[in-house]
Enzyme design. Structure first.
Site, PDB file in Angstrom:
ATOM      1  N   ARG A  22      -9.430   3.527  -4.112  1.00 63.33           N
ATOM      2  CA  ARG A  22     -10.243   3.891  -5.271  1.00 63.33           C
ATOM      3  C   ARG A  22     -11.736   3.915  -4.912  1.00 63.33           C
ATOM      4  NH1 ARG A  22     -13.139   0.698  -8.754  1.00 63.33           N
ATOM      5  NH2 ARG A  22     -13.416   1.471 -10.892  1.00 63.33           N
ATOM      6  N   VAL A  24     -13.041   4.326  -1.983  1.00 66.80           N
ATOM      7  CA  VAL A  24     -13.322   5.461  -1.081  1.00 66.80           C
ATOM      8  C   VAL A  24     -13.551   6.719  -1.919  1.00 66.80           C
ATOM      9  CG1 VAL A  24     -12.286   7.025   0.640  1.00 66.80           C
ATOM     10  CG2 VAL A  24     -12.105   4.548   0.953  1.00 66.80           C
ATOM     11  N   GLY A 103      -3.733  -2.396   9.824  1.00 64.65           N
ATOM     12  CA  GLY A 103      -3.976  -3.492  10.761  1.00 64.65           C
ATOM     13  C   GLY A 103      -4.360  -2.985  12.143  1.00 64.65           C
ATOM     14  N   ASP A 104      -4.232  -3.878  13.124  1.00 68.59           N
ATOM     15  CA  ASP A 104      -4.618  -3.554  14.501  1.00 68.59           C
ATOM     16  C   ASP A 104      -3.945  -2.289  15.041  1.00 68.59           C
ATOM     17  OD1 ASP A 104      -6.393  -5.514  15.026  1.00 68.59           O
ATOM     18  OD2 ASP A 104      -5.001  -6.838  16.090  1.00 68.59           O
ATOM     19  N   ASP A 128      -1.997 -10.719   6.624  1.00 74.92           N
ATOM     20  CA  ASP A 128      -1.871 -11.708   7.698  1.00 74.92           C
ATOM     21  C   ASP A 128      -3.192 -12.322   8.164  1.00 74.92           C
ATOM     22  OD1 ASP A 128       0.886 -11.230   7.723  1.00 74.92           O
ATOM     23  OD2 ASP A 128       0.660  -9.562   9.110  1.00 74.92           O
ATOM     24  N   ARG A 155       7.047 -28.297  -4.860  1.00 76.86           N
ATOM     25  CA  ARG A 155       6.717 -29.728  -4.792  1.00 76.86           C
ATOM     26  C   ARG A 155       7.177 -30.451  -6.070  1.00 76.86           C
ATOM     27  NH1 ARG A 155       3.901 -33.022  -1.595  1.00 76.86           N
ATOM     28  NH2 ARG A 155       2.483 -31.656  -0.522  1.00 76.86           N
ATOM     29  N   MET A 170       4.623 -15.758   5.813  1.00 76.04           N
ATOM     30  CA  MET A 170       4.344 -14.643   6.735  1.00 76.04           C
ATOM     31  C   MET A 170       3.116 -14.947   7.597  1.00 76.04           C
ATOM     32  SD  MET A 170       5.201 -11.204   4.643  1.00 76.04           S
ATOM     33  CE  MET A 170       6.892 -10.639   4.484  1.00 76.04           C
ATOM     34  N   LYS A 214       6.331 -44.249   2.893  1.00 71.55           N
ATOM     35  CA  LYS A 214       7.158 -44.343   1.676  1.00 71.55           C
ATOM     36  C   LYS A 214       7.024 -43.126   0.765  1.00 71.55           C
ATOM     37  CE  LYS A 214       8.340 -48.615   2.749  1.00 71.55           C
ATOM     38  NZ  LYS A 214       9.543 -48.721   3.589  1.00 71.55           N
ATOM     39  N   GLN A 253       5.363 -12.251  -0.927  1.00 70.42           N
ATOM     40  CA  GLN A 253       3.985 -12.536  -0.488  1.00 70.42           C
ATOM     41  C   GLN A 253       3.133 -11.278  -0.382  1.00 70.42           C
ATOM     42  OE1 GLN A 253       4.176 -15.714   2.939  1.00 70.42           O
ATOM     43  NE2 GLN A 253       6.158 -14.721   2.781  1.00 70.42           N
TER      44      GLN A 253
HETATM   45  P1  ADP Z   1      -0.539  -2.507  11.574  1.00 69.48           P
HETATM   46  O1  ADP Z   1      -1.506  -1.386  11.438  1.00 69.48           O
HETATM   47  O2  ADP Z   1      -0.311  -3.238  10.292  1.00 69.48           O
HETATM   48  O3  ADP Z   1      -0.875  -3.411  12.754  1.00 69.48           O
HETATM   49  P2  ADP Z   1       1.554  -1.266  13.184  1.00 69.48           P
HETATM   50  O4  ADP Z   1       1.254  -2.058  14.397  1.00 69.48           O
HETATM   51  O5  ADP Z   1       2.967  -1.016  12.826  1.00 69.48           O
HETATM   52  O6  ADP Z   1       0.902  -1.881  11.859  1.00 69.48           O
HETATM   53  O7  ADP Z   1       0.817   0.150  13.363  1.00 69.48           O
HETATM   54  C1  ADP Z   1       0.853   1.116  12.335  1.00 69.48           C
HETATM   55  C2  ADP Z   1       0.953   2.491  12.938  1.00 69.48           C
HETATM   56  O8  ADP Z   1      -0.206   2.770  13.733  1.00 69.48           O
HETATM   57  C3  ADP Z   1       2.109   2.703  13.902  1.00 69.48           C
HETATM   58  O9  ADP Z   1       3.337   2.972  13.262  1.00 69.48           O
HETATM   59  C4  ADP Z   1       1.642   3.928  14.664  1.00 69.48           C
HETATM   60  O10 ADP Z   1       1.825   5.087  13.881  1.00 69.48           O
HETATM   61  C5  ADP Z   1       0.142   3.665  14.781  1.00 69.48           C
HETATM   62  N1  ADP Z   1      -0.175   3.067  16.096  1.00 69.48           N
HETATM   63  C6  ADP Z   1       0.047   1.785  16.505  1.00 69.48           C
HETATM   64  N2  ADP Z   1      -0.337   1.601  17.786  1.00 69.48           N
HETATM   65  C7  ADP Z   1      -0.808   2.790  18.216  1.00 69.48           C
HETATM   66  C8  ADP Z   1      -1.359   3.264  19.463  1.00 69.48           C
HETATM   67  N3  ADP Z   1      -1.490   2.453  20.531  1.00 69.48           N
HETATM   68  N4  ADP Z   1      -1.751   4.563  19.532  1.00 69.48           N
HETATM   69  C9  ADP Z   1      -1.620   5.378  18.457  1.00 69.48           C
HETATM   70  N5  ADP Z   1      -1.115   5.012  17.274  1.00 69.48           N
HETATM   71  C10 ADP Z   1      -0.710   3.734  17.136  1.00 69.48           C
END
Ligand code: ADP
Length: 320
Positions: A22, A24, A103-104, A128, A155, A170, A214, A253
């Site tokens: 949104r 963006v 993510g990464d 995460d 709890r 997770m 205890k 989660q």
């Molecule tokens: P996240 O983004 O949550 O870490 P993933 O690791 O599953 O999730 O990556 C998401 C998507 O990003 C993958 O399904 C793929 O399409 C793309 N991706 C991941 N690694 C690479 C890479 N080394 N080169 C190009 N695209 C990638």
């Protein structure tokens, strides 16, 4: 001047992704930039599934969990020919740049696309909190709220029955959800990739809590992928004075409307992403450090080691 940009959500979904989409769309409008929404992450990009997003296409989405664009994984995106198809589709539509929320892994794809001439900016969308270039990822605090709510309830019931609740959370090899939840709920033990898992040691500690301190109940919070929590709960019943019960919180989660913190975080980071693209800057990811919005190159972010959170772990130990 950039005229058209795309936005997609990729990898695991997280609450607050919609707030980012949104922001963006709305922020881009203020620069006179048109936004195209791309369905299902890189998959929709390769399959040419995109649509123009107007101001109203993001109405009433701010507080909704999940992602209105859908998310997917496309392992083939690592192949150059597959990415070339994506670039072709973008060029045919006149889309010059992209905001990638994920993510990464998604950042790696965005880096490759930037190298192929499409300016990309990454936003950290994952529960995460496993991205080194930001103190908080979008969705982390919401997921933490869900965990804390569940553990508080466990709890209540475990203290009535002399139970030890083993709760799997997770984190995808990152212990942040577990250690933050441990501090929030006053758990007795937290097990994460950082602490490692020594089964005998945890059993000994539980015996100490039961026999010496205890305590009539205990909570053990364990990061996913550390052990089989059902089997471990059975061992607790066998070797300690507690009745062990396992609870795997699972995908609950990932759900729910984003917390106010995540809405603000998503809005701030997304606004910076659009500013960068408007300035013709790509190849960067946006994060928040010391409550300031920052952007750093993907390469640097992907190489950065994550903080070991030593201070949080020693705080937890002192308060047990
Ligand atoms: P996240 O983004 O949550 O870490 P993933 O690791 O599953 O999730 O990556 C998401 C998507 O990003 C993958 O399904 C793929 O399409 C793309 N991706 C991941 N690694 C690479 C890479 N080394 N080169 C190009 N695209 C990638």
């Amino acid at each position: 001047m950039v005229k058209k940009i795309g936005v997609l959500t990729s990898g695991g979904d997280s609450p607050g992704m919609n707030a980012a989409i949104r922001a963006v769309v709305r922020s881009a409008q203020s620069y006179g930039i048109t936004v195209y929404g791309i369905y299902d992450g890189y998959r929709g990009l390769v399959e040419n599934r995109m649509f123009e997003m107007g101001r109203y296409s993001v109405s009433e989405t701010l507080g909704k969990g999940g992602t209105i664009l859908g998310s997917a994984r496309l392992p083939e995106f690592k192949q150059k020919e597959v990415r070339e198809k994506a670039v072709e589709n973008l060029k045919a539509e006149g889309i010059e740049a992209l905001v990638v929320i994920g993510g990464d892994g998604s950042y790696r794809g965005a880096l490759e696309l930037t190298r192929m001439g499409i300016n990309c900016i990454g936003l950290p969308g994952t529960i995460d909190n496993d991205i080194a270039s930001t103190e908080f990822t979008i969705g982390f605090i919401t997921a933490l709220n869900t965990i804390v709510d569940a553990v508080d309830k466990l709890r209540d019931t475990s203290s009535s029955h002399k139970r030890c609740s083993v709760v799997e959370v997770m984190g995808n090899r990152c212990g942040d959800l577990a250690i933050w939840a441990g501090i929030c709920t006053g758990a007795e033990i937290v097990v994460t990739p950082q602490t490692g898992f020594d089964e005998d040691d945890v059993i000994n500690q539980l015996n100490y809590f039961h026999d010496v301190r205890k305590k009539n109940h205990a909570i053990v919070i364990i990061s996913e992928k550390m052990t089989d929590v059902e089997a471990f709960a059975k061992k607790i019943s066998k070797y300690t004075g507690f009745d062990g019960r396992a609870t795997v919180l699972g995908h609950v989660q990932r759900g729910g409307g984003p917390s106010p913190f995540d809405r603000v975080l998503a809005s701030r980071l997304a606004d910076r992403a659009v500013q960068l693209l408007n300035d013709n800057i790509g190849g960067q990811c946006v994060g928040m450090i010391d409550n300031k919005v920052v952007n750093i190159p993907f390469e640097e972010a992907l190489d950065k080691p994550r903080s070991s959170r030593k201070e949080l772990y020693s705080l937890f130990e002192r308060l047990v």
